[in-house]
Write an enzyme that holds these catalytic residues in place. Structure first.
Site, PDB file in Angstrom:
ATOM      1  CG  ASP A  75      -2.050  -0.826   1.203  1.00 39.12           C
ATOM      2  OD1 ASP A  75      -1.809  -1.694   0.288  1.00 39.12           O
ATOM      3  OD2 ASP A  75      -2.880  -0.935   1.913  1.00 39.12           O
ATOM      4  CG  HIS A 220       2.630   0.138   4.297  1.00 36.25           C
ATOM      5  ND1 HIS A 220       1.917  -0.687   5.218  1.00 36.25           N
ATOM      6  CD2 HIS A 220       1.126   0.731   4.034  1.00 36.25           C
ATOM      7  CE1 HIS A 220       0.839  -0.589   5.843  1.00 36.25           C
ATOM      8  NE2 HIS A 220       0.186   0.392   4.973  1.00 36.25           N
TER       9      HIS A 220
HETATM   10 ZN   LIG Z   1      -2.673   3.099   3.219  1.00 37.68          ZN
END
Ligand SMILES: [Zn+2]
Length: 257
Positions: A75, A220
């Site tokens: 993400d 991430h």
């Molecule tokens: Zn996010």
């Protein structure tokens, strides 16, 4: 399974009943606070637990999957760390899904193109990734999603079918926007907390014991730490004969028209 729309009417009916009762002196007003508190607690849980399926259907795990296939998801990119993530995925021949922020796609179009060229999937993670997404109107959420969809379409000429809400937050506005735009809402089953925990070993112990077919791992592509964690995950996957695949493959979701 609890559903927002049923609970809402049930709670309203109970509150009105107790309110009337309290007004007529038959009930203590404390019951009113008790039920209102319970309602608030259920709503908070429905908003914050990505697996609750309370406001909308959220895919957080593969159901009909190959026992060795799971999904790595990244993400908040693309960022300067995305390149190292892509290099590793290429070296270990694994596929992943990148839930990108529209603004970041505009900032790093070359990285976005490389993600696609190497056979990974791009997903929508709103245009701005606002911390206040939970307070946005349906129209505002729709604009956030539609704007990023347009950027993705310019890159791959396809209609993007998948969306992951920032922070995994769902509420009636986000649910309505996703329904209107025909989005499959994607959560996760393993939250690495890779942006919170500093110690790589601790992040790995959150993931590795649970890594198996069907799992969706949230990472991430925003720090060097995650790149190092990823390398260990890929080594482990090879040893265990596990492989990461795209979300559309894991969940059998096709691009809509
Ligand atoms: Zn996010």
């Amino acid at each position: 399974m609890l559903k927002h729309r049923y609970i809402k009417y049930l709670m309203l009916a109970i509150l009105v009943g107790i309110g009337l009762g309290a007004f007529m002196g038959a009930w203590s007003a404390w019951f009113l606070f008790l039920v209102a508190g319970l309602w608030l607690a259920i709503t908070a849980w429905g908003s914050l637990d990505v697996r609750s399926n309370y406001f909308t259907k959220v895919y957080y795990k593969g159901e009909a999957f190959h026992p060795q296939e799971y999904a790595l998801t990244f993400d908040d990119g693309p960022t300067l760390h995305t390149e190292a993530v892509l290099n590793l995925l290429q070296a270990y021949q694994m596929k992943a899904t990148f839930f990108c922020i529209g603004k970041q796609l505009e900032k790093y179009p070359e990285l976005a193109k490389r993600i696609l060229q190497e056979g990974h999937q791009l997903g929508n993670h709103t245009y701005t990734h606002s911390k206040n997404i939970g307070t946005f109107s349906t129209k505002e959420v729709q604009e956030e999603i539609a704007c990023t969809d347009l950027i993705i379409k310019k890159l791959n000429n396809e209609n993007n079918p998948i969306f992951r809400p920032p922070f995994g937050v769902t509420n009636p506005q986000i649910a309505k926007a996703c329904e209107a735009l025909n989005k499959a809402v994607i959560g996760w089953s393993i939250r690495s907390l890779d942006t919170v925990i500093q110690d790589e070993q601790r992040i790995l112990t959150r993931i590795i014991p649970r890594l198996a077919g069907g799992e969706i791992v949230l990472l991430h592509d925003t720090t060097e730490r995650t790149v190092r964690v990823l390398e260990q995950l890929l080594i482990y996957s090879k040893e265990q004969n596990l492989r990461s695949v795209r979300i559309d493959h894991l969940l059998k979701i096709n691009a809509h028209g």
